[in-house]
Design an enzyme around this catalytic site. Structure first.
Site, PDB file in Angstrom:
ATOM      1  N   GLU A 102      58.628 -27.274  76.173  1.00  0.00           N
ATOM      2  CA  GLU A 102      57.496 -27.269  74.570  1.00  0.00           C
ATOM      3  C   GLU A 102      56.060 -27.999  75.442  1.00  0.00           C
ATOM      4  O   GLU A 102      55.301 -28.154  75.266  1.00  0.00           O
ATOM      5  CB  GLU A 102      58.078 -27.537  73.665  1.00  0.00           C
ATOM      6  CG  GLU A 102      58.689 -27.441  72.429  1.00  0.00           C
ATOM      7  CD  GLU A 102      59.516 -27.757  71.860  1.00  0.00           C
ATOM      8  OE1 GLU A 102      59.891 -28.578  72.088  1.00  0.00           O
ATOM      9  OE2 GLU A 102      60.010 -26.861  70.764  1.00  0.00           O
ATOM     10  N   GLU A 122      67.010 -24.349  71.864  1.00  0.00           N
ATOM     11  CA  GLU A 122      67.906 -25.340  70.651  1.00  0.00           C
ATOM     12  C   GLU A 122      68.821 -24.599  69.905  1.00  0.00           C
ATOM     13  O   GLU A 122      69.355 -25.313  69.094  1.00  0.00           O
ATOM     14  CB  GLU A 122      66.480 -25.768  69.782  1.00  0.00           C
ATOM     15  CG  GLU A 122      65.545 -27.061  70.391  1.00  0.00           C
ATOM     16  CD  GLU A 122      64.530 -26.137  71.542  1.00  0.00           C
ATOM     17  OE1 GLU A 122      64.723 -25.395  71.903  1.00  0.00           O
ATOM     18  OE2 GLU A 122      63.719 -27.399  72.250  1.00  0.00           O
TER      19      GLU A 122
END
Ligand code: NAI
Length: 717
Positions: A102, A122
């Protein structure tokens, strides 16, 4: 935790948080402050973000799991990067995962070494990439790629990531040096168009068909697992909402998911998997003090279903294998199977043709046990007969060098009895692989009362080296996996006897998330093996298996499986079993009227009036009977911790990971409820001793003890 230095006009910000550069609170603060420093230094014209040691940041700090992260969040670091006014380059080596990727996506450029991997995993711990991943990736790689990556958690090699524009350049050499060179090339060039928040997601007009196709896949792949569905929603937010609003929505969803039982279960499984290598023997030996022996050469005895699979697992990990059979004909057949399994591995892209060729050249064969005089370790995988195994082990003891370790792949037999046939019981151990052994990752290692810590350390180490998940348990009939599975298989039969249909039971358990219902599993494994061993057991007791047998050795018994076998319906391999198949060996199944009639006749002959069986009853009788056995296994110290049992179920039987494993599942339902239902079934079925409630479960249920304290409390109870 974050280093900063300048090289000419380039500032380097290096995350230095070993071992994996996790983005813990201090790292986020360090990144944020150092970005400020670079922004305020007028001589800095470009910035490189990288990781020190073996990798780029791999995501959140596991010690902060389950807590609300303190600010600055990853998105705050991201905003700082975007507004820095100087180009920022992410220089990725090792793995750039989760929060690491990210941050890289917030950067203006990304370069990576060829062996680097990137991903947003995730979903694998029941969450979504709320640090900007679900908003940024669709804007860079498109909706389709983002959906695939985020809903599966798949890690992409650098070359594939470059194909989808996630990586601007694949470089080789020193990643920091390459990052600085890249920075020097772009430092005075415009880069505003590289800020992803200002782009619109590629493929946004096809959002609906892409979403529908992905949801269909998710439903097939992971029934009842919510996180991938929420991930789809979070990606849709990148199309439906302005950037900041999408981020805010995703954060709200993330917080809701964090509280869900599924995220807790997945995070439990994550830690459980790490805990299994920390084994301990009752004699005191443990993982920290025992040193594994060096194993260079291995012999496998028995080239049947298991022996050939184990051989392929060893060969493909680079071990030379000496394969032994009882005669040349069986040996040749075994070698052919090994070759075709290796070819299958090439087709499945598990390894290259070159690697398969190399593996195959490391295989030698013999029909003479004497040839095993110099091997370091032997894995026996002959028929499941104690006397045969005892005979082989006593011969091995005389032939093999004194330090050689002798392992048995037995699925039920007592390791101490096998060890007693040798003069080296300290070097005898169970290594129970699962079928197909070259694919299934579980390796249930079984210690006997005299197995040495060094022997245990060696097989645990071997398991890891061949890519398996080794779990250590003690010896008892069926050890942990098969012992827990047995009452479940019996309950499935009893449920049919009482009124359920096999396909109904399979459906209920597949809807629960098991990869295959118990009747499909029986057909796949072949009913004949169990049938033969039941006939042998009956013979031993002076009985014959008859159709009206309702009790066996004082226990409730159902003869339906015997009846099918009597008709030659062994399962897939004979083209018929509990289902019928297109042809022998085919997987294409259909419900068979003959089986329905056979079941009906069976009930009629015993005077059983079929009743309607509910989904709840099927789930409870299947799952709770196994769970009760699991508590007995803990109680007897066969498994040291509930985590060991759960990992066995996740890897040996494909128990849905989003429930953590049967023991964690029980803890989530509530031990009191589980205990009460077990008592209820015990009252209903007094002739099935597997319903006798576990004393440990009873004690733990009184106080609803959390799973993390079971093992500790058990030792005190
Ligand atoms: P299998 O019947 O396919 O193969 C056994 C092989 O051992 C045969 O090829 C046979 O010729 C060979 N053999 C017998 N006596 C021998 C001797 N004296 N010397 C050399 N070779 C000899 O059996 P399978 O299914 O591979 O099972 C082997 C062991 O693995 C058993 O102990 C079984 O309980 C265990 N196991 C089986 C699993 C399965 O799903 N089939 C799963 C896990 C364990």
């Amino acid at each position: 935790m974050v280093d900063y230095w300048r090289q000419g006009s380039v500032a380097v910000i290096a995350v230095n948080n070993p071992p994996v550069n996790a983005l813990s609170y201090n790292v986020r603060v360090g990144l944020y402050n150092n970005l400020d420093k670079a922004a305020n230094d007028r001589d800095v014209l470009a910035v490189v973000i990288c990781g020190k040691g073996r990798t780029f940041p791999v995501g959140a700090d596991i010690h902060e799991f389950g807590q609300i992260p303190k600010e600055p969040w990853i998105t705050d670091v991201g905003r700082k990067i975007e507004s820095l006014g100087k180009p920022v380059i992410a220089a990725i080596h090792g793995t750039g995962l989760g929060g690491g990727l990210e941050i890289a996506l917030f950067c203006h450029y990304r370069i990576a070494l060829p062996n680097a991997r990137v991903g947003l995993p995730e979903v694998l711990i029941g969450l979504l990439p709320a640090g900007g991943g679900a908003q940024l990736l669709p804007r860079l790689a498109g909706i389709q790629v983002a959906m695939e990556m985020i809903t599966t958690g798949r890690q992409l090699p650098a070359s594939e990531a470059a194909k989808y524009n996630i990586i601007d350049k694949v470089v080789s050499g020193d990643i920091v040096k390459e990052g600085i060179e890249f920075a020097l090339r772009v430092q005075n060039k415009p880069f505003q168009d590289k800020i992803l928040r200002y782009r619109s997601p590629h493929g946004k007009d096809s959002l609906q068909p892409i979403t529908e196709a992905v949801l269909r896949k998710i439903k097939m792949r992971s029934r009842g697992f919510y996180a991938p569905v929420w991930c789809v929603r979070s990606i849709a937010n990148s199309v439906k909402l302005p950037f900041e609003e999408g981020l805010a929505q995703n954060r709200i969803m993330f917080q809701q998911m964090q509280l869900s039982g599924q995220a807790k279960a997945l995070q439990y499984a994550f830690f459980a998997e790490r805990s299994i290598s920390k084994w301990k023997l009752p004699c005191g030996g443990n993982f920290a003090t025992a040193v594994p022996r060096k194993i260079k050469t291995i012999s496998v005895i028995g080239a049947g279903t298991m022996g050939t699979g184990i051989t392929v697992a060893l060969l493909s990990a680079g071990f030379p294998v000496l394969l032994v059979e009882q005669n040349k004909r069986f040996l040749m057949k075994g070698v052919q199977t090994v070759q075709s399994l290796l070819e299958g591995g090439v087709k499945r892209r598990k390894f290259t043709a070159e690697q398969a060729k190399m593996a195959s050249s490391s295989l030698t064969t013999t029909v003479d046990l004497q040839a095993l005089n110099s091997v370091d370790l032997v894995i026996e995988a002959v028929f499941e007969t104690l006397s045969l195994k005892e005979d082989i082990f006593s011969k091995l003891d005389k032939i093999c060098k004194p330090e050689a370790i002798l392992c048995s792949n037995t699925s039920y037999l007592n390791i101490d009895k096998i060890a007693a046939s040798t003069r080296r019981p300290d070097k005898v151990v169970g290594t129970h692989f699962f079928s197909p052994a070259h694919i299934m990752r579980l390796m249930e290692n079984i210690y006997g009362c005299k197995t040495s810590p060094e022997t245990v350390a060696t097989v645990m180490d071997l398991g890891k080296r061949i890519g398996k998940v080794p779990v250590l348990v003690g010896t008892c009939p069926g050890f942990c996996a098969n012992r827990m599975n047995r009452p479940q298989s019996e309950e499935a039969l009893f449920l049919v006897e009482e009124g359920a249909q096999p396909e109904q039971i399979d459906q209920v358990l597949e809807d629960f998330g098991m990869p295959m219902g118990p009747f499909k599993v029986r057909d796949l494994a072949g009913g004949d093996i169990g049938w033969r061993s039941r006939k042998d057991a009956a013979l031993h007791l002076g009985l014959t298996l008859s159709y009206d047998l309702q009790f066996f050795n004082g226990e409730r018994y159902c003869s339906l499986a015997d009846k099918l076998c009597e008709l030659g319906r062994f399962g897939q391999k004979t083209g018929s079993g509990w289902y019928s198949y297109d042809k022998p060996g085919s997987k294409q199944l259909s419900i068979d009227e003959d089986v329905t009639k056979l079941i009906q006749n069976h009930r009629d002959s015993l005077g059983i009036k079929p009743r309607k069986i509910t989904t709840q009853e099927i789930q409870e009788r299947f799952l709770f009977s196994g769970i009760n056995e699991g508590f007995k296994i803990l109680e007897e110290g066969i498994a040291a911790r509930p985590e060991d049992i759960d990992i066995i179920w996740l890897y040996g039987f494909g128990f849905p990971r989003h429930y953590g494993g049967p023991m964690f599942y029980a803890s989530q339902i509530g031990l009191k409820r589980v205990y009460d239902r077990i008592c209820h079934y015990h009252e209903l079925f007094p002739y099935s001793s597997h319903w006798m409630p576990s004393k440990l479960l009873q004690k733990l249920s009184i106080q609803e003890v959390p799973i993390g304290q079971w093992a500790e409390l058990h030792s005190k109870l």
